[in-house]
Design an enzyme around this catalytic site. Structure first.
Site, PDB file in Angstrom:
ATOM      1  N   GLY A  53      54.530  35.901  71.246  1.00  0.00           N
ATOM      2  CA  GLY A  53      54.662  34.503  70.847  1.00  0.00           C
ATOM      3  C   GLY A  53      53.366  33.790  70.559  1.00  0.00           C
ATOM      4  N   TYR A 193      49.600  53.558  64.428  1.00  0.00           N
ATOM      5  CA  TYR A 193      50.364  52.321  64.307  1.00  0.00           C
ATOM      6  C   TYR A 193      51.616  52.543  63.461  1.00  0.00           C
ATOM      7  CZ  TYR A 193      51.252  47.348  63.381  1.00  0.00           C
ATOM      8  OH  TYR A 193      51.808  46.103  63.294  1.00  0.00           O
ATOM      9  N   PRO A 220      57.735  42.806  56.840  1.00  0.00           N
ATOM     10  CA  PRO A 220      57.025  41.801  56.040  1.00  0.00           C
ATOM     11  C   PRO A 220      55.876  42.445  55.265  1.00  0.00           C
ATOM     12  CG  PRO A 220      56.363  41.648  58.337  1.00  0.00           C
ATOM     13  CD  PRO A 220      57.411  42.727  58.268  1.00  0.00           C
ATOM     14  N   THR A 221      55.484  41.816  54.168  1.00  0.00           N
ATOM     15  CA  THR A 221      54.414  42.373  53.342  1.00  0.00           C
ATOM     16  C   THR A 221      53.216  41.435  53.303  1.00  0.00           C
ATOM     17  OG1 THR A 221      55.290  41.377  51.313  1.00  0.00           O
ATOM     18  CG2 THR A 221      56.091  43.565  51.887  1.00  0.00           C
ATOM     19  N   ASN A 222      52.053  41.947  53.687  1.00  0.00           N
ATOM     20  CA  ASN A 222      50.771  41.252  53.536  1.00  0.00           C
ATOM     21  C   ASN A 222      50.841  39.787  53.982  1.00  0.00           C
ATOM     22  OD1 ASN A 222      49.052  43.375  52.153  1.00  0.00           O
ATOM     23  ND2 ASN A 222      50.797  43.294  50.761  1.00  0.00           N
TER      24      ASN A 222
END
Length: 341
Positions: A53, A193, A220-222
């Site tokens: 968070g 990773y 998600p991308t970049n």
């Protein structure tokens, strides 16, 4: 199989599954669109536990939930940081779940880093070499296993975990989709990773097939945005470029960027990803991961990104490209975002 879902953007050329395509800031202007969505989260008291968070995405989710009106009446949102619990430790993980008794979990906690850190300490992004590691050095496999196992044991209705675009195979054909995640090895520079993130998808499938759990993940991308890490050795593309440009402005030095600048990226604002993660929590019922990205028309080159950052920061100095020759290994993909000379 799920059809394309485009909240406010255009359909991307991904072949087989759902892509949520958004234009940066566009969804921000239409928060009611998410608010109106019907969801099974209305069935009873909802307590959403967000791990990680205090990170960029965690803060983004907190922002859109608490400041943009996405929090619904009767919902309780808890945002954890490593100070609240060491999620490498199963006992501490169980204790924090027992304390808050979440019905839903958004799992964002992870050891993350830039390309230099990945190349230097690849193993630490997968599994620790010692049990004496501090929470900031925590391994991802153990964190993910503890969170998903405890969620299952405590009857959590839904878990949304965060993967990364680096999980896709190094050798891949385009356009890509979520079914191609396991079709080959990821790039050597971040194998630890990448494999740790891939295994979340495997665990989600296992929990569904054996127990019927609705645990899923997003890719998600970049991503960039507030609360990102702007250290060039730890940051990702956009934040590293912002950090380098700001430092150059303060020191009166040129900005050096390795590569040709021709590589193109789909950059996504963290707040937009936060809104979509909330949507996935409430509306997306598939187990298969879902890509979160801006539309293909919003793809920009690294060169354009550097120039936009320079304009935004009012940087008047020199931008020095360091030209590199590429051979069989794509050096640009390794060094372009964050190298310095």
């Amino acid at each position: 199989m799920t059809s394309f879902v485009c909240l406010t953007g255009s359909q991307l050329p991904y072949k087989n599954h759902t892509v949520l395509a958004i234009s940066v800031y566009q969804l921000k202007e239409q928060p009611a669109q998410i608010e109106k969505m019907e969801s099974d989260t209305k069935a009873g008291p909802v307590r959403v536990l967000v791990t990680g968070g205090s990170g960029m995405l965690g803060k983004a989710v907190e922002h859109v939930v608490m400041n943009e009106g996405l929090k619904r009446e009767g919902e309780e949102w808890i945002f954890l940081s490593s100070k609240d619990a060491d999620l490498r430790d199963l006992g501490q993980t169980k204790a924090v779940f027992e304390k808050h008794r979440p019905t839903h979990v958004i799992h964002l906690a992870a050891k993350v880093g830039g390309i230099y850190e990945h190349m230097r300490d690849n193993l630490l992004f997968l599994w620790p070499v010692s049990d004496s590691l501090t929470p900031s050095q925590s391994d991802n496999l153990r964190i993910n296993d503890n969170v998903l196992q405890t969620a299952h044991d405590t009857g959590v209705t839904k878990v949304v975990s965060c993967l990364s675009s680096c999980i896709f195979p190094d050798k891949i054909t385009y356009p890509i989709d979520e079914t191609m995640i396991h079709n080959g090895l990821p790039h050597d520079s971040n194998f630890g990773y990448s494999h740790a993130k891939r295994l979340i998808d495997i665990q989600n499938r296992g929990y569904f097939e054996q127990y019927g759990r609705r645990y899923t993940s997003v890719i998600p991308t970049n991503v960039f945005g507030p609360h990102d890490n702007f250290n060039k050795d730890k940051a990702h593309v956009m934040s590293a470029l912002i950090g380098k440009t700001y430092k150059a402005k303060m020191e009166g030095t040129p900005v050096t960027v390795c590569g040709t600048g021709a590589a193109r990226r789909l950059f996504t604002l963290s707040w937009d990803v936060g809104r979509l993660i909330v949507w996935v929590l409430r509306e997306y019922d598939e187990i298969q991961p879902i890509i979160l990205s801006v539309g293909e028309e919003d793809e920009i080159s690294i060169k354009d990104a550097v120039e936009m950052i320079a304009e935004a920061l009012d940087f008047k100095g020199e931008i020095k490209p360091i030209w590199l020759k590429t051979h069989r290994v794509d050096i640009n993909s390794l060094l372009e975002p964050i190298s310095s000379v």
